[in-house]
Scaffold this motif. Sequence first.
Motif, PDB file in Angstrom:
ATOM      1  N   SER A   1      25.271   8.819 -32.448  1.00 48.62           N
ATOM      2  CA  SER A   1      25.386   9.898 -31.222  1.00 48.62           C
ATOM      3  C   SER A   1      26.794  10.431 -31.124  1.00 48.62           C
ATOM      4  O   SER A   1      26.840  11.795 -30.717  1.00 48.62           O
ATOM      5  CB  SER A   1      25.196   9.215 -29.719  1.00 48.62           C
ATOM      6  OG  SER A   1      23.624   9.189 -29.462  1.00 48.62           O
ATOM      7  N   ASP A   2      27.728   9.652 -31.410  1.00 49.40           N
ATOM      8  CA  ASP A   2      29.050  10.178 -31.391  1.00 49.40           C
ATOM      9  C   ASP A   2      29.212  11.535 -32.261  1.00 49.40           C
ATOM     10  O   ASP A   2      30.109  12.026 -32.200  1.00 49.40           O
ATOM     11  CB  ASP A   2      30.191   9.115 -31.886  1.00 49.40           C
ATOM     12  CG  ASP A   2      30.311   8.009 -30.765  1.00 49.40           C
ATOM     13  OD1 ASP A   2      29.735   8.429 -29.387  1.00 49.40           O
ATOM     14  OD2 ASP A   2      30.916   7.050 -30.771  1.00 49.40           O
ATOM     15  N   TYR A   3      28.431  11.579 -33.605  1.00 50.87           N
ATOM     16  CA  TYR A   3      28.422  12.555 -34.324  1.00 50.87           C
ATOM     17  C   TYR A   3      27.484  13.708 -34.263  1.00 50.87           C
ATOM     18  O   TYR A   3      27.496  14.692 -34.771  1.00 50.87           O
ATOM     19  CB  TYR A   3      28.435  11.949 -35.895  1.00 50.87           C
ATOM     20  CG  TYR A   3      29.110  10.828 -35.981  1.00 50.87           C
ATOM     21  CD1 TYR A   3      30.406  10.579 -35.541  1.00 50.87           C
ATOM     22  CD2 TYR A   3      28.730  10.002 -37.111  1.00 50.87           C
ATOM     23  CE1 TYR A   3      31.304   9.498 -36.030  1.00 50.87           C
ATOM     24  CE2 TYR A   3      29.714   8.687 -37.285  1.00 50.87           C
ATOM     25  CZ  TYR A   3      30.775   8.319 -36.747  1.00 50.87           C
ATOM     26  OH  TYR A   3      31.425   7.705 -37.096  1.00 50.87           O
TER      27      TYR A   3
ATOM     28  N   PRO B   1      24.064   2.436 -24.336  1.00 50.20           N
ATOM     29  CA  PRO B   1      24.882   3.720 -24.560  1.00 50.20           C
ATOM     30  C   PRO B   1      24.104   4.902 -23.768  1.00 50.20           C
ATOM     31  O   PRO B   1      23.016   4.850 -24.086  1.00 50.20           O
ATOM     32  CB  PRO B   1      25.114   3.696 -26.020  1.00 50.20           C
ATOM     33  CG  PRO B   1      24.220   3.187 -26.428  1.00 50.20           C
ATOM     34  CD  PRO B   1      23.797   1.986 -25.671  1.00 50.20           C
ATOM     35  N   ASN B   2      24.814   5.960 -23.496  1.00 46.54           N
ATOM     36  CA  ASN B   2      24.135   7.336 -23.290  1.00 46.54           C
ATOM     37  C   ASN B   2      23.966   7.961 -24.553  1.00 46.54           C
ATOM     38  O   ASN B   2      24.721   8.307 -25.249  1.00 46.54           O
ATOM     39  CB  ASN B   2      24.980   8.152 -22.292  1.00 46.54           C
ATOM     40  CG  ASN B   2      24.184   9.430 -21.726  1.00 46.54           C
ATOM     41  OD1 ASN B   2      23.136   9.504 -22.043  1.00 46.54           O
ATOM     42  ND2 ASN B   2      24.969  10.520 -21.500  1.00 46.54           N
ATOM     43  N   LEU B   3      22.665   8.145 -25.118  1.00 47.71           N
ATOM     44  CA  LEU B   3      22.315   8.604 -26.332  1.00 47.71           C
ATOM     45  C   LEU B   3      21.898  10.094 -26.521  1.00 47.71           C
ATOM     46  O   LEU B   3      21.026  10.565 -25.674  1.00 47.71           O
ATOM     47  CB  LEU B   3      21.160   7.866 -27.055  1.00 47.71           C
ATOM     48  CG  LEU B   3      21.537   6.306 -27.151  1.00 47.71           C
ATOM     49  CD1 LEU B   3      20.281   5.496 -27.694  1.00 47.71           C
ATOM     50  CD2 LEU B   3      22.897   5.976 -28.230  1.00 47.71           C
ATOM     51  N   ALA B   4      22.128  10.674 -27.613  1.00 46.77           N
ATOM     52  CA  ALA B   4      21.723  11.919 -28.042  1.00 46.77           C
ATOM     53  C   ALA B   4      20.068  11.877 -28.329  1.00 46.77           C
ATOM     54  O   ALA B   4      19.564  10.665 -28.471  1.00 46.77           O
ATOM     55  CB  ALA B   4      22.448  12.606 -29.058  1.00 46.77           C
ATOM     56  N   THR B   5      19.450  13.198 -28.373  1.00 48.31           N
ATOM     57  CA  THR B   5      18.207  12.973 -28.848  1.00 48.31           C
ATOM     58  C   THR B   5      17.782  13.416 -30.001  1.00 48.31           C
ATOM     59  O   THR B   5      18.818  13.924 -30.763  1.00 48.31           O
ATOM     60  CB  THR B   5      17.434  13.714 -27.700  1.00 48.31           C
ATOM     61  OG1 THR B   5      17.717  15.311 -27.791  1.00 48.31           O
ATOM     62  CG2 THR B   5      17.774  13.464 -26.092  1.00 48.31           C
TER      63      THR B   5
ATOM     64  N   ASP C   1      22.604   5.769 -40.436  1.00 42.55           N
ATOM     65  CA  ASP C   1      23.623   4.620 -40.091  1.00 42.55           C
ATOM     66  C   ASP C   1      23.096   3.814 -38.889  1.00 42.55           C
ATOM     67  O   ASP C   1      24.030   3.115 -38.164  1.00 42.55           O
ATOM     68  CB  ASP C   1      24.999   5.537 -39.053  1.00 42.55           C
ATOM     69  CG  ASP C   1      26.182   4.827 -39.325  1.00 42.55           C
ATOM     70  OD1 ASP C   1      26.238   3.601 -40.077  1.00 42.55           O
ATOM     71  OD2 ASP C   1      27.159   5.218 -38.828  1.00 42.55           O
ATOM     72  N   PHE C   2      21.753   3.410 -39.094  1.00 41.68           N
ATOM     73  CA  PHE C   2      21.163   2.413 -38.271  1.00 41.68           C
ATOM     74  C   PHE C   2      21.975   0.961 -38.466  1.00 41.68           C
ATOM     75  O   PHE C   2      22.556   0.708 -39.654  1.00 41.68           O
ATOM     76  CB  PHE C   2      19.882   2.135 -38.672  1.00 41.68           C
ATOM     77  CG  PHE C   2      18.868   2.968 -37.954  1.00 41.68           C
ATOM     78  CD1 PHE C   2      19.194   3.847 -36.715  1.00 41.68           C
ATOM     79  CD2 PHE C   2      17.646   3.515 -38.563  1.00 41.68           C
ATOM     80  CE1 PHE C   2      18.064   4.480 -36.319  1.00 41.68           C
ATOM     81  CE2 PHE C   2      16.715   4.234 -37.798  1.00 41.68           C
ATOM     82  CZ  PHE C   2      16.890   4.487 -36.719  1.00 41.68           C
ATOM     83  N   ASP C   3      22.139   0.214 -37.561  1.00 43.52           N
ATOM     84  CA  ASP C   3      22.957  -0.919 -37.696  1.00 43.52           C
ATOM     85  C   ASP C   3      24.507  -0.935 -37.909  1.00 43.52           C
ATOM     86  O   ASP C   3      24.987  -1.934 -37.850  1.00 43.52           O
ATOM     87  CB  ASP C   3      22.516  -1.820 -38.828  1.00 43.52           C
ATOM     88  CG  ASP C   3      20.697  -2.820 -38.308  1.00 43.52           C
ATOM     89  OD1 ASP C   3      20.773  -2.721 -37.076  1.00 43.52           O
ATOM     90  OD2 ASP C   3      20.115  -2.497 -39.423  1.00 43.52           O
ATOM     91  N   GLY C   4      24.697   0.282 -37.788  1.00 43.92           N
ATOM     92  CA  GLY C   4      26.224   0.808 -37.660  1.00 43.92           C
ATOM     93  C   GLY C   4      26.633   1.344 -36.671  1.00 43.92           C
ATOM     94  O   GLY C   4      27.637   2.170 -36.708  1.00 43.92           O
ATOM     95  N   GLY C   5      25.725   1.524 -35.691  1.00 44.38           N
ATOM     96  CA  GLY C   5      25.852   2.665 -34.504  1.00 44.38           C
ATOM     97  C   GLY C   5      24.868   3.452 -34.537  1.00 44.38           C
ATOM     98  O   GLY C   5      24.574   4.265 -33.434  1.00 44.38           O
ATOM     99  N   GLY C   6      24.163   3.775 -35.423  1.00 37.08           N
ATOM    100  CA  GLY C   6      23.059   5.056 -35.344  1.00 37.08           C
ATOM    101  C   GLY C   6      22.026   4.645 -34.386  1.00 37.08           C
ATOM    102  O   GLY C   6      21.438   3.373 -34.121  1.00 37.08           O
TER     103      GLY C   6
END
Length: 399
Positions: free
Chosen positions: A269-271, A319-323, A348-353
Amino acid sequence: MHKIFTLLLAAFSLLSFGQTIEQKAAEIHNKVFTIDSHTDTPLKFFKGDFDIGLEHDGRKGEGKVDIPRMEKGGLDAVFFAVFIGQGERDSLGHAKAFEKAEQIFEATHQKVKKNKKKAEIATTPKQGYKLEKKGKRAIYLGIENGYPIGNNLDNINHFYDLGARYITIVHSHNNDISDSSTDRVGPEYNGLSTFGEEVIERMNKLGIMIDVSHASDSAFYDVLELSSKPVIASHSCARALCDNPRNLTDDMLKVLAENGGVIQMCILSDYVKKLEQSPERIEGKKAFRKKHSDWSNYTEEERKVGLRDWYQLDVEFPPNLATVSDAVDHIDHIVKVAGIDHVGIGTDFDGGGGLADCSDASELGNITLELVKRGYSEEDIRKIWGGNFMRVFREVAAK
């Protein structure tokens, strides 16, 4: 207006033949070869007895990728990252990083071998397609952070022999190869180091894909100028939509396209989109960083505790996540700037994705559904979900 008309026409055509958009998307998703170019799932191998052959619950911090959820989500292939956090850049630090990388390679091979009826390690594009036809999952390997290369080019050959088919040249901090996009100290070489230039040459010669995700802008341009083969960004987004130094600018997207390379849209989400987070989550992350401030010198047991605490953050402070819609906005933009032949998906699953409506590998079909809703054709989706990345893979591997 034209796009709205196209979408309405597509919806009308589907309904006229008795097929809903959801059914059409599911049909396409099942037909095309799908590959996720970046997950950090091997981090889970050092947290108890994590078996990728069993289904886990990602919302409880148990991981976002395993074979059952790959099957549910129609994911044919995945790159598992051998991730090594940046530590001391001396002989001892390099030796530790090399040893840790070898341990992760070995653990990954063992985990996959244990589930050989369902999945296999693959090292060529052709093997991925063959495994798909057999109903098996293809597990590819990449290295995230060139740190374990140390100052020895022959280590690249060694990791190639262990199965590595791409190397993310740098991570969150500068290393002996390249400046990072996020090192707080700032640039050290204004791009690649002299040794980094030799690394690029060796990777080209061996047929290992060069990954510029995490690299500084200057390093990105150095790589694109030096590389004789197409380059990948295994998990990055468009900076025009989300102003994060980890993302690529429009000019970078154009240069990557001219190189024949591909950017794999990331769903961390941060990206994807800047979102406000709860005060509790912010404080929780601060406490984590304070507790785990010496990661590079951790013992194996301390590392397990650190990983457990990291994944527990998302459980205690969601976390507040993007869609998915937010993420596909990036695909739209990349297609507009670089073209349909230069975009793919690296979660990037398991790394924050993870997104609000695509939390783990079982929900990846939601991305295809959004693409269909936006009027992307089956051929477009085939390219996005694997065709473009596998083309680069083939071209880099060709001797």
